[in-house]
Design a protein around this motif. Structure first.
Motif, PDB file in Angstrom:
ATOM      1  N   HIS A  12       0.847  -1.192   0.000  1.00 62.14           N
ATOM      2  CA  HIS A  12       0.000   0.000   0.000  1.00 62.14           C
ATOM      3  C   HIS A  12       0.891   1.253   0.000  1.00 62.14           C
ATOM      4  O   HIS A  12       2.089   1.153   0.261  1.00 62.14           O
ATOM      5  N   PRO A  13       0.289   2.419  -0.263  1.00 60.62           N
ATOM      6  CA  PRO A  13       1.132   3.627  -0.368  1.00 60.62           C
ATOM      7  C   PRO A  13       2.095   3.831   0.804  1.00 60.62           C
ATOM      8  O   PRO A  13       3.265   4.159   0.589  1.00 60.62           O
ATOM      9  N   LYS A  14       1.642   3.616   2.018  1.00 61.85           N
ATOM     10  CA  LYS A  14       2.542   3.866   3.154  1.00 61.85           C
ATOM     11  C   LYS A  14       3.673   2.842   3.230  1.00 61.85           C
ATOM     12  O   LYS A  14       4.815   3.194   3.507  1.00 61.85           O
ATOM     13  N   GLY A  15       3.332   1.583   2.975  1.00 69.23           N
ATOM     14  CA  GLY A  15       4.380   0.564   2.957  1.00 69.23           C
ATOM     15  C   GLY A  15       5.325   0.812   1.787  1.00 69.23           C
ATOM     16  O   GLY A  15       6.543   0.668   1.911  1.00 69.23           O
ATOM     17  N   ALA A  16       4.742   1.197   0.660  1.00 73.33           N
ATOM     18  CA  ALA A  16       5.552   1.449  -0.534  1.00 73.33           C
ATOM     19  C   ALA A  16       6.510   2.609  -0.287  1.00 73.33           C
ATOM     20  O   ALA A  16       7.640   2.608  -0.791  1.00 73.33           O
ATOM     21  N   MET A  17       6.080   3.606   0.490  1.00 69.93           N
ATOM     22  CA  MET A  17       6.960   4.740   0.781  1.00 69.93           C
ATOM     23  C   MET A  17       8.188   4.249   1.562  1.00 69.93           C
ATOM     24  O   MET A  17       9.319   4.637   1.272  1.00 69.93           O
ATOM     25  N   ILE A  18       7.946   3.394   2.528  1.00 66.99           N
ATOM     26  CA  ILE A  18       9.064   2.871   3.325  1.00 66.99           C
ATOM     27  C   ILE A  18      10.006   2.059   2.437  1.00 66.99           C
ATOM     28  O   ILE A  18      11.226   2.170   2.530  1.00 66.99           O
ATOM     29  N   ARG A  19       9.414   1.270   1.548  1.00 64.12           N
ATOM     30  CA  ARG A  19      10.258   0.495   0.630  1.00 64.12           C
ATOM     31  C   ARG A  19      11.019   1.416  -0.324  1.00 64.12           C
ATOM     32  O   ARG A  19      12.208   1.221  -0.556  1.00 64.12           O
ATOM     33  N   TYR A  20      10.324   2.420  -0.835  1.00 73.01           N
ATOM     34  CA  TYR A  20      10.961   3.384  -1.744  1.00 73.01           C
ATOM     35  C   TYR A  20      12.168   4.023  -1.069  1.00 73.01           C
ATOM     36  O   TYR A  20      13.261   4.083  -1.639  1.00 73.01           O
ATOM     37  N   LEU A  21      11.978   4.488   0.168  1.00 72.93           N
ATOM     38  CA  LEU A  21      13.071   5.155   0.887  1.00 72.93           C
ATOM     39  C   LEU A  21      14.223   4.189   1.156  1.00 72.93           C
ATOM     40  O   LEU A  21      15.394   4.550   1.024  1.00 72.93           O
ATOM     41  N   SER A  22      13.874   2.958   1.509  1.00 69.12           N
ATOM     42  CA  SER A  22      14.911   1.956   1.764  1.00 69.12           C
ATOM     43  C   SER A  22      15.692   1.664   0.488  1.00 69.12           C
ATOM     44  O   SER A  22      16.916   1.546   0.514  1.00 69.12           O
TER      45      SER A  22
END
Length: 601
Positions: free
Chosen positions: A229-239
């Motif tokens: 989801h967008p919030k999980g994807a943001m964490i993955r994107y940043l990682s």
RNA sequence: GCCGAUGUAGCUCAAUGGUAGAGCAAUCGCCUUGUAAGUGAUAGGUUAUGGGUUCGAUUCCCAUCAUCGGCUCCA
């Protein structure tokens, strides 16, 4: 389904009183079970990490009510102060005692032959056959035990669950019923342990994943296939951005490779011979079979082989966030920890024998720095060496093992050696991290491969003008993005550090008249690169704070009349800490500094 | 895959052989609020899916799928 281990406080668990206590509790439990099911057959019942279990072959499945009854009966047996009596017997005597217990008879045969203990584990010497009697229960057992059942604190034991388990851990054998119990020296210890389990449950990534809207797995898509989801994807994107930056700054080349490859490729790599049961069925088109990739290695090797390599070109380091698909049996899937499609933070190093020790040094220190950036500071290692059946030049094995061990020593990392625990194709180091609850997880793996260079006939041209075989090292730092995300969620209990938080601050206007100002603040902070949301619902401020708190947003910025007048925000951390009213610029500077330093907390 | 349990609203859970309810969330109002829940109303369900038994099934039975706790296997 345990993917982590708890750290034991006791150095030699097997020699501790706790171990004896749990072993004794297992016997008491077995007695209680046999009293209830006189025709029941017993298998084995050892202590384990946080308690003990015993396996039974019973006429019917056990229910939770049965467990309660058994536990109550155990307390009676404990109260009776029944002594544990040790006795050595001959194999034939043992066979007589256990004539109705086929599993014990099988164990006795093993003991008589030697080489295994009463649990079927390999031992050096031929063990003495011994039994322990307590009250009506007799068990084939080496001990040691407590002197009598009364030394078990009846308030420090608890039966936890019943589950299926194969006899001797072999799935071709009949399935037994395993009762798990826990036992401690004191009721306080038990209470603490149960509290630990509850804390772990609160952090469960499956629960937090839903509550924080991080990811889901949909029946309509398929089991083991993760929707970020967008919030999980943001964490993955940043990682991943961080991961890419670090790799590019450290001599890696980024590569991208496809998700499918022809059958011949997987034939060459050996996957179709040795890994087929984990691969998805082939896709057929134009008379060619294609397979979804279960690993990235063959693709990276093909990139290496796309040109003639000189010793001057090495070392080469190819890195890729490589998405692979593996067919996992339905019963093993587990949230983000065990899935069918996942992205490995994969890399392959190719180097000359001379470069190899330095290359290992590099990859180990790179790994450690990387893990520390995510807040994992307690790291230890396993070194796995050459198994009996192995491919590759023994000299290379030796050199590789020496390089791995030397690097571990230089890094001053605590490590254990798993003799013969390496894969058939090369030795490896696995890194384990300790999370906030003290649980250990295996993340990184640094693994030599003496198989693929041979299979793919890889070479580079040495100074002598002749082709030589390069060393190949496979490594993953985070393992897979899915599993790592799961571990990260549990480590932080969803309260991600500022640099990873999908929403870093929520602006909370007190009344509608503050919304315009709040918007201006949001625009200001967003322009600085901060991830900010505005909560303009017509709820009370308290309710908005509660929601932001539950969503584990690092900062809450309250704006009312006072703040609006002074161009300030009233800053509250999710910990409840109040920083008071700060000029917007000051908050911005504070937040950006925390982000840059990757502060945890 | 195997053993056992479970599947009811977005979430957490009730209830029943005569077609289902609560709290939270959501939506729409009212209130305009000072550091963890203001208030009213509305809407929301082929009771996982497919069969069977029955006058009637969401409830009983079977199968399938999924999830959970384990076993085996693993990033």
């Amino acid at each position: 389904m345990i993917f982590w281990r708890r750290i034991k406080m006791v150095e030699k668990y097997e020699e501790s009183r706790l171990y004896q206590l749990r072993h004794s509790a297992a016997h008491v439990m077995a007695q209680a079970v046999l009293e209830k099911f006189p025709e029941g057959k017993v298998a084995i019942g050892p202590p384990v990490e946080d308690g003990f279990y015993y396996d039974f072959d019973l006429p019917r499945p056990l229910t939770p009510e049965d467990l309660e009854e058994i536990e109550a009966r155990m307390r009676e047996i404990i109260k009776a102060n029944e002594p544990f009596i040790y006795e050595e017997v001959s194999a034939d005597q043992a066979r007589e005692i256990f004539e109705d217990q086929p599993y014990k008879l099988e164990l006795i045969d093993g003991l008589e032959e030697g080489g295994v203990d009463e649990h079927g584990n390999p031992v050096d010497e031929k063990p003495v056959i011994s039994i322990y009697k307590s009250d009506t229960f007799v068990d084939l057992c080496r001990g040691p035990h407590l002197e009598h059942t009364g030394q078990i604190n009846p308030k420090a034991i608890k039966l936890m669950s019943v589950a299926g388990a194969y006899w001797r851990g072999d799935e071709h054998n009949p399935m037994l019923q395993r009762i798990y119990g826990t036992a401690w020296l004191s009721p306080q210890d038990l209470k603490q342990y149960l509290q630990f389990l509850e804390d772990a449950k609160k952090r469960d990534h499956r629960k937090l994943g839903r509550e924080l809207d991080l990811y889901s797995i949909s029946d309509a898509v398929g089991s083991g296939l993760v929707l970020w989801h967008p919030k999980g994807a943001m964490i993955r994107y940043l990682s991943e951005r961080f991961w890419e930056d670090e790799h590019l700054q450290n001599g890696y080349d980024l590569v991208y490779t496809p998700h499918i490859g022809k059958a011949d490729l997987w034939k060459t790599s050996g996957h179709l011979d040795f890994y087929a049961e984990n691969m998805y069925s082939p896709i057929e088109i134009e008379n060619q079979q294609y397979f979804l990739k279960p690993m990235n290695c063959p693709f990276h090797i093909e990139i290496y082989k796309s040109d003639i390599r000189s010793y001057r070109d090495l070392p080469l380091r190819y890195a890729e966030m490589g998405t692979v698909y593996r067919y996992e049996r339905s019963g093993v899937l587990h949230g983000l920890m065990r899935v069918r499609g996942f992205t490995q933070d994969d890399a392959h190093h190719f180097c000359t024998p001379g470069q190899m020790p330095e290359e290992i040094d590099f990859v180990l220190s790179f790994s450690l720095n990387f893990l520390r950036s995510f807040g994992f500071n307690e790291i230890s290692a396993y070194l796995s060496t050459r198994p009996e059946k192995a491919v590759g030049d023994p000299e290379r094995w030796q050199a590789a093992e020496a390089a791995l061990e030397a690097s571990l020593k230089r890094a001053e990392l605590p490590y254990e050696v798993d003799q013969g625990g390496g894969a058939f194709y090369g030795p490896k180091i696995d890194l384990k991290i300790k999370d906030a609850l003290g649980r250990e997880w295996q993340l990184s793996t640094i693994q030599f491969d003496f198989n693929n260079p041979e299979r793919f006939d890889m070479s580079y041209i040495e100074e002598d003008g002749q082709p030589h075989q390069p060393y190949m090292v496979h490594r993953a730092l985070l393992g897979s993005m899915e599993r790592f995300f799961g571990i990260l969620i549990e480590h932080y209990a969803g309260a991600f550090p500022l640099w990873l938080a999908p929403v870093q601050a929520v602006i909370i206007p007190i009344a509608d008249r503050h919304v315009d100002f709040a918007r201006a603040v949001m625009a200001d902070l967003k322009a600085a690169g901060l991830r900010v949301k505005l909560d303009q619902r017509s709820d009370r401020m308290n309710a908005k704070i509660r929601d932001a708190e539950k969503q584990k947003v690092p900062f809450m910025l309250v704006v009312g009349d006072r703040e609006m007048e002074n161009s300030q925000v009233d800053v509250r951390r999710r910990s409840g800490e109040r920083l008071g009213a700060l000029p917007v610029a000051d908050f911005k500077a504070l937040a950006l500094k925390d982000v840059a330093e990757k502060l945890v907390g």
